[in-house]
Design a protein around this motif. Sequence first.
Motif, PDB file in Angstrom:
ATOM      1  N   PRO A 117       1.139  11.568 -10.350  1.00  0.00           N
ATOM      2  CA  PRO A 117      -0.295  11.844 -10.143  1.00  0.00           C
ATOM      3  C   PRO A 117      -1.065  12.028 -11.443  1.00  0.00           C
ATOM      4  CG  PRO A 117       1.015  13.782  -9.647  1.00  0.00           C
ATOM      5  CD  PRO A 117       1.985  12.686  -9.892  1.00  0.00           C
ATOM      6  N   THR A 118      -0.392  12.380 -12.516  1.00  0.00           N
ATOM      7  CA  THR A 118      -1.078  12.612 -13.797  1.00  0.00           C
ATOM      8  C   THR A 118      -1.099  11.380 -14.687  1.00  0.00           C
ATOM      9  OG1 THR A 118       0.994  13.430 -14.774  1.00  0.00           O
ATOM     10  CG2 THR A 118      -0.462  15.046 -13.721  1.00  0.00           C
ATOM     11  N   ALA A 152       3.095   5.784  -2.952  1.00  0.00           N
ATOM     12  CA  ALA A 152       4.278   6.517  -3.419  1.00  0.00           C
ATOM     13  C   ALA A 152       4.244   6.678  -4.932  1.00  0.00           C
ATOM     14  CB  ALA A 152       5.542   5.793  -2.976  1.00  0.00           C
ATOM     15  N   LEU A 153       3.785   5.642  -5.655  1.00  0.00           N
ATOM     16  CA  LEU A 153       3.651   5.753  -7.107  1.00  0.00           C
ATOM     17  C   LEU A 153       2.649   6.838  -7.482  1.00  0.00           C
ATOM     18  CD1 LEU A 153       3.625   1.984  -8.184  1.00  0.00           C
ATOM     19  CD2 LEU A 153       5.429   3.668  -8.602  1.00  0.00           C
ATOM     20  N   TYR A 154       1.566   6.910  -6.734  1.00  0.00           N
ATOM     21  CA  TYR A 154       0.558   7.939  -7.015  1.00  0.00           C
ATOM     22  C   TYR A 154       1.129   9.340  -6.787  1.00  0.00           C
ATOM     23  CZ  TYR A 154      -3.427  10.991  -6.139  1.00  0.00           C
ATOM     24  OH  TYR A 154      -4.302  12.054  -6.141  1.00  0.00           O
ATOM     25  N   CYS A 166      -6.513   9.049  -2.417  1.00  0.00           N
ATOM     26  CA  CYS A 166      -6.794   8.029  -3.438  1.00  0.00           C
ATOM     27  C   CYS A 166      -6.444   6.627  -2.948  1.00  0.00           C
ATOM     28  CB  CYS A 166      -6.021   8.349  -4.716  1.00  0.00           C
ATOM     29  SG  CYS A 166      -6.365   7.218  -6.089  1.00  0.00           S
ATOM     30  N   ILE A 167      -5.328   6.487  -2.255  1.00  0.00           N
ATOM     31  CA  ILE A 167      -4.840   5.182  -1.816  1.00  0.00           C
ATOM     32  C   ILE A 167      -4.899   5.120  -0.295  1.00  0.00           C
ATOM     33  CG2 ILE A 167      -2.946   3.531  -1.913  1.00  0.00           C
ATOM     34  CD1 ILE A 167      -4.155   4.165  -4.621  1.00  0.00           C
ATOM     35  N   THR A 168      -5.440   4.036   0.219  1.00  0.00           N
ATOM     36  CA  THR A 168      -5.495   3.813   1.661  1.00  0.00           C
ATOM     37  C   THR A 168      -4.634   2.597   1.983  1.00  0.00           C
ATOM     38  OG1 THR A 168      -7.772   4.646   1.697  1.00  0.00           O
ATOM     39  CG2 THR A 168      -7.007   3.459   3.646  1.00  0.00           C
ATOM     40  N   GLY A 192       0.809  -1.215   0.000  1.00  0.00           N
ATOM     41  CA  GLY A 192       0.000   0.000   0.000  1.00  0.00           C
ATOM     42  C   GLY A 192       0.841   1.263   0.000  1.00  0.00           C
ATOM     43  N   ILE A 193       1.925   1.273   0.778  1.00  0.00           N
ATOM     44  CA  ILE A 193       2.816   2.445   0.795  1.00  0.00           C
ATOM     45  C   ILE A 193       3.482   2.639  -0.555  1.00  0.00           C
ATOM     46  CG2 ILE A 193       4.936   3.363   1.811  1.00  0.00           C
ATOM     47  CD1 ILE A 193       4.125   2.073   4.442  1.00  0.00           C
ATOM     48  N   ILE A 194       3.870   1.530  -1.199  1.00  0.00           N
ATOM     49  CA  ILE A 194       4.503   1.625  -2.525  1.00  0.00           C
ATOM     50  C   ILE A 194       3.518   2.176  -3.546  1.00  0.00           C
ATOM     51  CG2 ILE A 194       5.482   0.256  -4.407  1.00  0.00           C
ATOM     52  CD1 ILE A 194       6.707  -1.585  -2.312  1.00  0.00           C
ATOM     53  N   VAL A 195       2.275   1.675  -3.515  1.00  0.00           N
ATOM     54  CA  VAL A 195       1.262   2.175  -4.460  1.00  0.00           C
ATOM     55  C   VAL A 195       0.989   3.659  -4.200  1.00  0.00           C
ATOM     56  CG1 VAL A 195      -1.121   1.937  -5.223  1.00  0.00           C
ATOM     57  CG2 VAL A 195       0.228  -0.102  -4.714  1.00  0.00           C
TER      58      VAL A 195
END
Length: 763
Positions: free
Chosen positions: A452-453, A446-448, A466-468, A441-444
Amino acid sequence: MSLDTETKAIDWIEDSILERSRRLREAKDVYASRQRTNGRITLSWLISHVRKLLVASQSWFVVSIVGALIGINAAVISIITEWLSDIKMGYCSDGWWLNQQFCCWELDGDEDSGCDSWHLWSTVSLARWFIYVLFAAALSFVAARLVQSLARYAAGSGISEIKCILSGFVMQGFLGFWTFLIKSLTLPLVIASGLSVGKEGPSVHVACATGNLVAGRFGRFSRSQSKMRDILTAASAAGVAVAFGSPIGGVLFSIEEMSQSFNTKTMWRSFLCALVATVTLSAMNPFRTGKLVLFQVTYDRDWHFFEIMFFVVLGIFGGLYGAFVIKFNLQVASFRRKHLGKHGVAEAVTLATITAMIGYFNRFLRIDMTESMSILFRECEDGGDFEHLCQTSAQWRMVNSLLLATFIRTLLVIVSYGCKVPAGIFVPSMAIGATFGRMIGIIVKALYRAYPTSGMFAVCQPDIPCITPGTYAFLGAAAALSGVMRITVTVVVIMFELTGALTYILPTMIVLLVTKAVGDLLGVRGIAEEAIRFNGYPFLEKNDHVYDAPVSRVMRRDMYTLRATGMTLGDVENYLDAAKVNGFPIIVDDESRTLVGYIGSQQLRRAIDQAKRIRDLTPDILCTFSPDPEEQPDARWSAVGNEEDTEANVLYAVASPGILKLWPWVNQMPLTVSSKLPLEVVMQLFKRMGPRVILVEDFGMLVGLTTVKDVLHLEPHEQLNSPIIAWSNRGALDGALEELWTWLADMRSSVNAWYSRISGRRR
């Protein structure tokens, strides 16, 4: 225990016949009472109907009492466990009996807000580490010593053995008072010691012991194995219900994992028992949070379809984790049985010490596993930060810490599960899945933040998170639990009841379906089933196997048989003393081998002993196991279940001079099959009808018999869908442990030799 060991099993067909005889007897008594009163309402009529009503409601009363006691016991265990877990770090100046949460109640347990009442044992880090390790070793030593000295059945999880008990396998003392008491006392000690084991599996064992002790006080349950099985099934549901705060999940667990025969009446009793246990636990409120478990959370944020690819990753991890842990844990169990059978206390203390020494330096290994999950499941926006877990600046440090915690705890679970203390695998597996899921979840997230675009994140709105990551920890915990236990529907319901949100039901189902697919691809059974196979318990699994063999391949051809006529009492008693079997087929003669019936050893011995009390019997008196043509056969099996009929049958048996009639105790309609019948059909008979033995005859001639253990002796290559993983296969971990043991033995010999030389020089 090996498969060659003589074990006792319950014949469910015999038990059902006994229960039927009791019901018919009660109905006849009621009818006779009506005939005597000519249908008038009298005092005796009222008393009989009130008694009938009380008997009918007795099951629900017993189930309710069992559920309440299970809830009380679970609450007490939770309170003691929390206090012992915190005492390793410090103490409360306001009261030594308070844990950190209650000591700092006004500050809501916030460690960073500076609780003046909670004092660490020392301000020196090295001293705190030493005291932490010392407490872990002391707690594990006390627990292991109590188990070894007073109740050896209190060790382990207990789920494997209870599955066998519910299928008809008799284990004297496994659900006794001392097992219940010692397991209840030592379970908080083991969890607080920091060993990578959980309390959920042992909670099921303690719950079933509670059900056995309470129901055993009532004659209706103590004399009927089928009714006792219903109580134990209901108790197992309550054990899971109080462990996860999930009454419906507990009922489904008893259906999916524990019981092989489940009817509607048993389901309702299980539901009532689980409900009463959960309500009792909620009323006691052991965590003072209004929640049933420490890691209970609520998610109200929606998920996005692009996250499905990451959910699949969690599902793959769950399947691989289950296969990895099961395979290597059984290799450790093989090594433990070979070398550490007499060193249970030393093993538990060593494992607890090593776990504490390593785990103290990792923030997610240092705290209790349930508390760790409550932290990892949190949403960052609702005050869920813990040691900078939600800080962007520390995200990669957290990823490293979570990955290290996942790897270390997996290894610790492999070597710790199965040691000689109460030990479950539910919560450790969930904790491992939670650390891995939170890392993903932290990696996802961080990717966001980095992209972000990107088109993948186009559905995300800038002003709404967006990510929890907490939901990934939640799904990872579900995947790991499903992977190691090989259950799906139960986990979905438990996770739903934990979150209280329908939003994440679909992601949970996706994750668990992927986990199951990976496990099926690898040919993995659940760890409970593998433990049953490893210990050699006569247990038939729920899944159907295809055997490339008829029943003649596994049946026993050398049997102890009794002739229907012509045998003396001395011959029969010699057979009973020499043949250590559960029963004897009865044939007309040795030449034709025409089958007449079957009689159990215990029934035969009891009938002879009672006949001797009534009349002096000489060894040369003739015994007959078949009725004369003018006599009416009676297959009531009444001698086992009713004292009045037993006395009547014994009086009939000794009525004729010079002959002892034993045919009233003979089952004249035993279950028989042809020797050419496919073995999988015989397996279905064992599973669905539950006989102790099936006789094999061809054209009325007895040719053999088969039992569950005979079927389980079939070689794996003869099973067309046999699993890939087998505990007997020597693996890398098993070899490494053998090398380590050899090295330690050599070092011990060298130290002893050196000490002997030094002592000799001083002399």
